[in-house]
Design a protein around this motif. Structure first.
Motif, short mmCIF file in Angstrom:
data_model
loop_
_atom_site.label_atom_id
_atom_site.label_comp_id
_atom_site.label_asym_id
_atom_site.label_seq_id
_atom_site.Cartn_x
_atom_site.Cartn_y
_atom_site.Cartn_z
N LYS A 119 -9.57 1.37 -1.97
CA LYS A 119 -9.45 2.21 -0.97
C LYS A 119 -9.25 1.26 0.38
O LYS A 119 -8.26 1.73 1.29
N GLU A 120 -9.85 0.08 0.36
CA GLU A 120 -9.53 -0.55 1.49
C GLU A 120 -8.27 -1.19 1.75
O GLU A 120 -7.72 -1.56 2.75
N LEU A 121 -7.77 -1.83 0.65
CA LEU A 121 -6.58 -2.66 0.40
C LEU A 121 -5.25 -1.56 0.73
O LEU A 121 -4.28 -2.14 1.39
N ILE A 122 -5.54 -0.46 -0.09
CA ILE A 122 -4.07 0.52 0.50
C ILE A 122 -4.06 0.89 1.70
O ILE A 122 -3.00 1.67 2.23
N ARG A 123 -5.13 0.78 2.69
CA ARG A 123 -4.92 1.18 4.18
C ARG A 123 -4.16 0.15 5.06
O ARG A 123 -3.84 0.34 5.95
N ARG A 124 -3.97 -1.05 4.16
CA ARG A 124 -3.29 -1.98 4.98
C ARG A 124 -1.84 -1.53 5.24
O ARG A 124 -1.25 -0.90 4.46
N PRO A 125 -1.27 -1.92 6.16
CA PRO A 125 0.06 -1.52 6.80
C PRO A 125 1.24 -2.25 5.89
O PRO A 125 2.47 -1.64 6.03
N ARG A 126 0.86 -3.24 5.25
CA ARG A 126 2.00 -4.22 4.59
C ARG A 126 1.52 -4.95 3.40
O ARG A 126 0.22 -5.20 3.45
N GLY A 127 2.31 -5.37 2.35
CA GLY A 127 1.90 -6.07 1.36
C GLY A 127 2.59 -5.45 0.15
O GLY A 127 2.86 -4.41 -0.02
N LEU A 128 2.35 -6.21 -0.90
CA LEU A 128 2.78 -5.87 -2.25
C LEU A 128 1.53 -5.69 -3.31
O LEU A 128 0.68 -6.66 -3.24
N PHE A 129 1.43 -4.39 -3.58
CA PHE A 129 0.38 -4.30 -4.72
C PHE A 129 0.74 -3.81 -5.97
O PHE A 129 1.65 -2.80 -6.23
N ILE A 130 0.50 -4.74 -7.13
CA ILE A 130 1.08 -4.72 -8.47
C ILE A 130 0.14 -4.04 -9.21
O ILE A 130 -0.97 -4.49 -9.39
N VAL A 131 0.49 -2.89 -10.22
CA VAL A 131 -0.33 -2.55 -10.99
C VAL A 131 0.48 -2.84 -12.59
O VAL A 131 1.58 -2.52 -12.74
N THR A 132 -0.36 -3.38 -13.47
CA THR A 132 0.12 -3.93 -14.79
C THR A 132 -0.64 -3.40 -16.06
O THR A 132 -1.71 -3.09 -15.48
N GLY A 133 0.04 -3.56 -17.03
CA GLY A 133 -0.72 -3.32 -18.32
C GLY A 133 0.45 -2.74 -19.21
O GLY A 133 1.89 -2.33 -19.12
N PRO A 134 0.10 -2.58 -20.71
CA PRO A 134 0.88 -2.22 -21.57
C PRO A 134 1.23 -0.77 -21.28
O PRO A 134 0.70 0.06 -20.56
N THR A 135 2.32 -0.19 -22.05
CA THR A 135 2.79 1.32 -22.05
C THR A 135 1.42 2.10 -22.52
O THR A 135 0.69 1.76 -23.36
N GLY A 136 1.47 3.01 -21.66
CA GLY A 136 0.34 4.00 -22.01
C GLY A 136 -0.95 3.64 -21.75
O GLY A 136 -2.06 4.10 -22.12
N SER A 137 -1.17 2.43 -20.68
CA SER A 137 -2.48 2.25 -20.26
C SER A 137 -2.90 2.67 -18.95
O SER A 137 -4.09 2.55 -18.45
N GLY A 138 -2.13 3.81 -18.43
CA GLY A 138 -2.56 4.26 -17.24
C GLY A 138 -2.09 3.87 -16.15
O GLY A 138 -2.71 4.30 -14.89
N LYS A 139 -1.04 3.29 -16.12
CA LYS A 139 -0.61 2.32 -14.42
C LYS A 139 0.05 3.70 -13.85
O LYS A 139 -0.48 3.61 -12.65
N THR A 140 0.81 4.76 -14.34
CA THR A 140 1.31 5.75 -13.32
C THR A 140 0.03 6.51 -12.85
O THR A 140 0.12 6.98 -11.68
N THR A 141 -0.97 6.88 -13.59
CA THR A 141 -2.13 7.66 -13.11
C THR A 141 -2.71 6.90 -12.12
O THR A 141 -3.19 7.57 -10.98
N SER A 142 -3.05 5.57 -12.25
CA SER A 142 -3.67 4.83 -11.23
C SER A 142 -2.82 4.78 -9.98
O SER A 142 -3.43 4.98 -8.69
N LEU A 143 -1.68 4.59 -9.88
CA LEU A 143 -0.75 4.54 -8.75
C LEU A 143 -0.89 6.11 -8.07
O LEU A 143 -0.93 6.16 -6.95
N ALA A 144 -0.71 7.21 -9.03
CA ALA A 144 -0.88 8.58 -8.42
C ALA A 144 -1.97 8.73 -7.73
O ALA A 144 -1.73 9.29 -6.81
N THR A 145 -3.18 8.14 -8.06
CA THR A 145 -4.35 8.41 -7.49
C THR A 145 -4.40 7.67 -6.15
O THR A 145 -4.90 8.45 -5.04
N MET A 146 -3.86 6.43 -6.04
CA MET A 146 -3.88 5.63 -4.78
C MET A 146 -2.91 6.29 -3.72
O MET A 146 -3.31 6.58 -2.50
N LEU A 147 -1.77 6.88 -4.52
CA LEU A 147 -0.87 7.64 -3.35
C LEU A 147 -1.37 8.73 -2.81
O LEU A 147 -1.21 9.25 -1.72
#
Length: 377
Positions: A119-147
């Motif tokens: 929650k603190e990191l995604i308040r930053r105005p700039r930078g690259l945040f990478i979410v990784t994992g195999p197919t079906g590991s919930g990457k899209t869900t995690s990103l949707a929650t952060m957005l």
């Protein structure tokens, strides 16, 4: 097979909260429930069934793509009940399909167990945040929650490029423009280049598939934007190495410098079947780029990153195997599941044995049995 029957299959997936539906010739419709495949009690599908099923839900342009290249992907709404990510492909001359369920409701940080420091990191105005994992590991869900968290709490202009769009985001505090590959834009790299002229604050890249997209994502993060992206890698150090190795050798030193400045975090995740109740739970490895981590990236010492994560708990960092052990110790996952998804199976096996437990596989538990027999004598 008629659309009524496909509707019944999709109803079953939604009601039982399955993660996917598999349809292929020679087998009954099969769902993935809590990570395990389960046949539905219905007829075995034949070639005519599969063609009818495919045509009942696949748009014309995707049917044409299937004919031309042998596979196609698209997003599909099932009324107001759910959305599905659909993959259609040919195998042995027949049609096969996999429909992955996308929950209609966006989940919270607490519901999916994301590290609170996110929650603190995604308040930053700039930078690259990478979410990784195999197919079906919930990457899209995690990103949707952060957005969604940004959308609820900050006034930002967010531009996403997805293949296909899975979660729909409505305008709240933020403006959210979602672009779908193929329909709205031809490629991730092209979308990134265009996005920089569209006054964005936050950019999401569905997947960094190629060198061009990686270059554009790093450049966008360097020029004052918060960029989210995904990769199919495991572990924080492996993710950084994967990006650097994608570049020509003569550019890698420069990319290390760029990454050391632009990268703010790597979240690597796995989904595991729960042993205490039905359902699945996520395990995370989390790297926060501190000045010390930044130096390791710049100096090509990524082999030391795991040690730095181990000592960086005060910054919210954690290793995947440490989180797996915590989940196992709480009785939430089995030893076998932990070892299957862990990075160091040998070390985790020894920890289970030292704690007086067994993995449940004879080839892994033989040493523990031998040691117990030796202690008894």
């Amino acid at each position: 097979m008629s659309t009524v029957q496909i509707a019944r299959l999709l109803d079953t997936v939604v009601k039982q909260n399955c993660s996917a539906l598999h349809l292929t010739v020679g087998r009954p419709p099969t769902v993935r429930l809590n990570g395990m495949l389960r046949n539905l009690q219905t007829k075995t599908l034949d070639s005519d069934d599969m063609v009818a099923l495919m045509k009942s839900i696949t748009p014309e342009q995707n049917q044409q793509e299937l004919q031309e290249v042998g596979s196609t992907d698209f997003g599909m709404a099932y009324g107001d009940k759910a959305r599905f990510r659909v993959a259609v492909f040919r195998q042995r001359g027949n049609v096969a399909m996999v429909l992955r369920l996308i929950p209609n409701r966006l989940l919270t940080f607490e519901e999916i167990g994301l590290p609170p420091i996110c929650k603190e990191l995604i308040r930053r105005p700039r930078g690259l945040f990478i979410v990784t994992g195999p197919t079906g590991s919930g990457k899209t869900t995690s990103l949707a929650t952060m957005l969604d968290f940004i959308n609820d709490n900050m006034d930002r202009h967010m531009i996403t490029t997805e293949d296909p769009i899975e979660y729909y985001h409505h305008h709240k505090k933020s403006i959210v423009n979602q672009r779908e590959l193929g329909g709205d834009v031809p490629s991730f790299s092209e979308s990134l280049r265009r996005a920089l002229r569209q006054d964005p604050d936050v950019i999401l890249v569905g997947e960094m598939r190629d060198l061009e997209t990686m270059e554009a994502a790093i450049a966008a993060a360097e020029t004052g934007h918060l960029v989210f992206a995904t990769l199919h890698t495991t572990g924080a150090s492996g993710t950084i190495n994967r990006i650097i190795d994608a570049f020509p050798v003569d550019q890698q030193a420069q990319v290390r410098v760029q990454l050391s400045v632009a990268l703010i975090a790597v979240l690597s995740q796995q989904l595991l079947a729960r042993s205490d109740k039905p359902g699945r739970v996520a395990a995370y490895e989390f790297l926060v780029v501190t000045p010390a981590i930044s130096n390791l990236i710049r100096e090509n010492k990524t082999f030391r990153i795991d040690s730095a994560i181990q000592t960086g708990k005060k910054f919210g960092m954690q290793l995947l195997d440490d989180h797996l052990w915590t989940l196992y110790s709480k009785g939430m996952i089995s030893a076998e599941e932990m070892i299957d998804k862990g990075k160091d199976a040998g070390d985790l096996t020894q920890k289970v044995h030292r704690a007086g437990g067994l993995v449940g596989r004879s080839e892994l538990d033989e040493s523990a049995d031998t040691e117990s027999a030796g202690n008894a004598s």
